[in-house]
Design an enzyme around this catalytic site. Structure first.
Site, mmCIF file in Angstrom:
data_model
loop_
_atom_site.group_PDB
_atom_site.id
_atom_site.type_symbol
_atom_site.label_atom_id
_atom_site.label_comp_id
_atom_site.label_asym_id
_atom_site.label_seq_id
_atom_site.Cartn_x
_atom_site.Cartn_y
_atom_site.Cartn_z
ATOM 1 N N GLU A 1 3.116 -11.118 5.072
ATOM 2 C CA GLU A 1 4.161 -10.094 5.285
ATOM 3 C C GLU A 1 5.441 -10.412 4.522
ATOM 4 O O GLU A 1 6.159 -9.524 4.075
ATOM 5 C CB GLU A 1 4.478 -9.965 6.788
ATOM 6 C CG GLU A 1 3.360 -9.359 7.623
ATOM 7 C CD GLU A 1 2.358 -10.376 8.162
ATOM 8 O OE1 GLU A 1 2.342 -11.524 7.660
ATOM 9 O OE2 GLU A 1 1.604 -10.008 9.082
ATOM 10 N N ALA B 1 -1.960 -4.497 8.560
ATOM 11 C CA ALA B 1 -1.524 -3.164 8.976
ATOM 12 C C ALA B 1 -1.502 -2.275 7.737
ATOM 13 O O ALA B 1 -1.397 -2.771 6.608
ATOM 14 C CB ALA B 1 -0.137 -3.247 9.599
ATOM 15 N N GLY C 1 -1.847 -8.266 9.789
ATOM 16 C CA GLY C 1 -2.397 -7.762 11.046
ATOM 17 C C GLY C 1 -3.873 -8.058 11.211
ATOM 18 O O GLY C 1 -4.374 -8.119 12.335
ATOM 19 N N GLU D 1 -3.941 -11.443 12.567
ATOM 20 C CA GLU D 1 -3.399 -11.352 13.936
ATOM 21 C C GLU D 1 -4.418 -10.743 14.890
ATOM 22 O O GLU D 1 -4.550 -11.198 16.036
ATOM 23 C CB GLU D 1 -2.102 -10.525 13.900
ATOM 24 C CG GLU D 1 -0.992 -11.260 13.160
ATOM 25 C CD GLU D 1 0.202 -10.381 12.827
ATOM 26 O OE1 GLU D 1 -0.010 -9.278 12.281
ATOM 27 O OE2 GLU D 1 1.331 -10.794 13.108
HETATM 28 N N1 CAA Z 1 -2.466 -1.325 3.679
HETATM 29 C C1 CAA Z 1 -2.824 -0.221 3.005
HETATM 30 N N2 CAA Z 1 -3.702 -0.241 1.979
HETATM 31 C C2 CAA Z 1 -4.234 -1.426 1.634
HETATM 32 C C3 CAA Z 1 -3.905 -2.623 2.297
HETATM 33 C C4 CAA Z 1 -2.970 -2.530 3.380
HETATM 34 N N3 CAA Z 1 -2.620 -3.605 4.105
HETATM 35 N N4 CAA Z 1 -4.570 -3.643 1.716
HETATM 36 C C5 CAA Z 1 -5.306 -3.102 0.742
HETATM 37 N N5 CAA Z 1 -5.109 -1.770 0.665
HETATM 38 C C6 CAA Z 1 -5.710 -0.814 -0.251
HETATM 39 C C7 CAA Z 1 -5.087 -0.908 -1.637
HETATM 40 O O1 CAA Z 1 -3.888 -0.163 -1.696
HETATM 41 C C8 CAA Z 1 -6.180 -0.326 -2.507
HETATM 42 O O2 CAA Z 1 -6.146 1.068 -2.386
HETATM 43 P P1 CAA Z 1 -6.351 1.985 -3.720
HETATM 44 O O3 CAA Z 1 -7.738 1.653 -4.191
HETATM 45 O O4 CAA Z 1 -6.203 3.381 -3.195
HETATM 46 O O5 CAA Z 1 -5.294 1.564 -4.685
HETATM 47 C C9 CAA Z 1 -7.455 -0.813 -1.801
HETATM 48 O O6 CAA Z 1 -7.073 -1.140 -0.461
HETATM 49 C C10 CAA Z 1 -8.039 -2.054 -2.433
HETATM 50 O O7 CAA Z 1 -7.030 -3.036 -2.509
HETATM 51 P P2 CAA Z 1 -6.673 -3.848 -3.847
HETATM 52 O O8 CAA Z 1 -6.909 -2.989 -5.042
HETATM 53 O O9 CAA Z 1 -5.301 -4.406 -3.697
HETATM 54 O O10 CAA Z 1 -7.802 -4.981 -3.788
HETATM 55 P P3 CAA Z 1 -7.740 -6.447 -4.404
HETATM 56 O O11 CAA Z 1 -9.114 -6.989 -4.245
HETATM 57 O O12 CAA Z 1 -7.127 -6.432 -5.750
HETATM 58 O O13 CAA Z 1 -6.723 -7.269 -3.446
HETATM 59 C C11 CAA Z 1 -5.801 -7.984 -1.324
HETATM 60 C C12 CAA Z 1 -7.061 -7.523 -2.117
HETATM 61 C C13 CAA Z 1 -5.322 -9.349 -1.828
HETATM 62 C C14 CAA Z 1 -6.221 -8.072 0.141
HETATM 63 C C15 CAA Z 1 -4.668 -6.929 -1.527
HETATM 64 O O14 CAA Z 1 -5.193 -5.636 -1.239
HETATM 65 C C16 CAA Z 1 -3.480 -7.138 -0.631
HETATM 66 O O15 CAA Z 1 -2.668 -7.999 -0.897
HETATM 67 N N6 CAA Z 1 -3.347 -6.308 0.448
HETATM 68 C C17 CAA Z 1 -2.188 -6.342 1.306
HETATM 69 C C18 CAA Z 1 -2.178 -7.545 2.219
HETATM 70 C C19 CAA Z 1 -0.944 -7.540 3.094
HETATM 71 O O16 CAA Z 1 0.176 -7.608 2.625
HETATM 72 N N7 CAA Z 1 -1.156 -7.461 4.425
HETATM 73 C C20 CAA Z 1 -0.068 -7.455 5.390
HETATM 74 C C21 CAA Z 1 0.270 -6.031 5.756
HETATM 75 S S1 CAA Z 1 1.708 -5.926 6.786
HETATM 76 C C22 CAA Z 1 1.170 -6.320 8.340
HETATM 77 O O17 CAA Z 1 0.012 -6.590 8.554
HETATM 78 C C23 CAA Z 1 2.242 -6.299 9.413
HETATM 79 C C24 CAA Z 1 1.816 -6.892 10.716
HETATM 80 O O18 CAA Z 1 1.964 -8.069 10.922
HETATM 81 C C25 CAA Z 1 1.270 -6.042 11.768
#
Ligand code: CAA
Length: 258
Positions: free
Chosen positions: A132, A65, A109, A112
């Site tokens: 999460e 998400a 998400g 999911e």
């Molecule tokens: N939401 C918003 N933006 C996101 C995102 C997310 N879930 N995942 C990645 N991005 C964005 C980053 O902020 C970044 O944006 P900027 O370039 O503007 O800074 C861009 O995408 C690239 O991401 P990274 O620089 O972090 O890329 P990376 O290769 O270093 O890492 C990753 C990749 C490990 C996937 C890392 O991006 C990450 O950990 N993302 C979040 C994963 C996460 O926590 N997901 C769960 C979300 S909560 C949820 O999903 C609730 C639910 O159950 C419904």
């Protein structure tokens, strides 16, 4: 409908939906989920579409998400807007088969969403996780429930408690994905699989999907009863007569989808 966060194309009898927010690793914003809901509904309404494939990019199916959007919610807003329930669950509601073709990250998400589809074909670079917990919450789109049903308590618990990711081989061993293919062949393979399904008798396909899903919702005896009823119901279709005649006459069936 014009889509801004996904690409929608028809390939013969299959709809290919490509999540397309590359700068955010396909983070599932509310706008994207509204579009995905509309796209799935369009597929359901279109007789020419027999199956759907949802995919992302080679780097990310979806990284979860959109955390920026979630950060802006408090309880009242989440509850009043019916966060997740409002516009996430269409893939799980669809009657036509929906295949997830997952390359790269399928996190939170994203994992999911893949699990809401009927089955997952993974690229060899796919990584699945429910991270999460690392941002102070829990899975919110079915991860704690569907992942546990796919891979069992021990792995699901470890993934939800630690945020550890599973690679494609582990996901295949654990039963999360149906098979693993080279990343360069993922979309082609998923579309080919979907086209194969779309060519079959549609009443039989919908019934088979309904029955496998019934196994997740009911007891074994109730599930067997549901299967027997739908098996018997198939004998009322013209496609049952055509399919069996074609087999006996050693020819290809000509499905009427009724
Ligand atoms: N939401 C918003 N933006 C996101 C995102 C997310 N879930 N995942 C990645 N991005 C964005 C980053 O902020 C970044 O944006 P900027 O370039 O503007 O800074 C861009 O995408 C690239 O991401 P990274 O620089 O972090 O890329 P990376 O290769 O270093 O890492 C990753 C990749 C490990 C996937 C890392 O991006 C990450 O950990 N993302 C979040 C994963 C996460 O926590 N997901 C769960 C979300 S909560 C949820 O999903 C609730 C639910 O159950 C419904």
């Amino acid at each position: 409908m014009t889509y801004h966060n996904l690409k929608f194309e028809i390939r013969d009898n299959v709809a290919l939906i490509t999540l397309d927010r590359p700068k955010a690793l396909n983070a599932l914003s509310s706008d994207l989920m509204d579009e995905l809901t509309a796209a799935i509904r369009a597929c359901e309404a279109d007789d020419a579409v027999g199956a759907v494939v949802i995919t992302g990019s080679e780097k990310a199916f979806a990284a979860g998400a959109d955390i920026g959007e979630l950060k802006a919610h408090d309880f009242s807003r989440a509850y009043l807007e019916d966060l997740i329930t409002r516009n996430w669950e269409e893939p799980a509601r669809a009657r036509k088969p929906v295949i997830a073709a997952v390359a790269g990250y399928a996190l939170g998400g994203g994992c999911e969403l893949a699990m809401m589809c009927d089955f997952i074909i993974a690229a060899d670079n796919a990584r699945f996780g429910q991270p999460e917990i690392r941002i102070g919450v829990v899975p919110g789109a079915g991860g704690s429930q569907r992942l546990t049903r796919f891979v069992g308590k021990s792995k699901a618990m470890e993934m939800c408690l630690t945020g550890r990711m599973m690679d494609a081989d582990e996901a295949e061993r654990a039963g999360l994905v149906s098979r693993v293919v080279p990343v360069a062949e993922l979309v082609e393979e998923a579309v080919k699989t979907a086209q194969g399904i779309a060519e079959l008798s549609r009443p039989a396909v919908l019934a088979a999907k309904e029955l496998v899903n019934t196994a997740y919702e009911t007891t074994l005896s109730e599930g067997i009863r549901a299967e027997r009823r739908l098996f018997h119901a198939m004998f009322a279709t013209e496609d049952k007569d055509e399919g069996m005649a074609a087999f006996l006459e050693k020819r290809k069936p000509k499905w009427k989808h009724r």
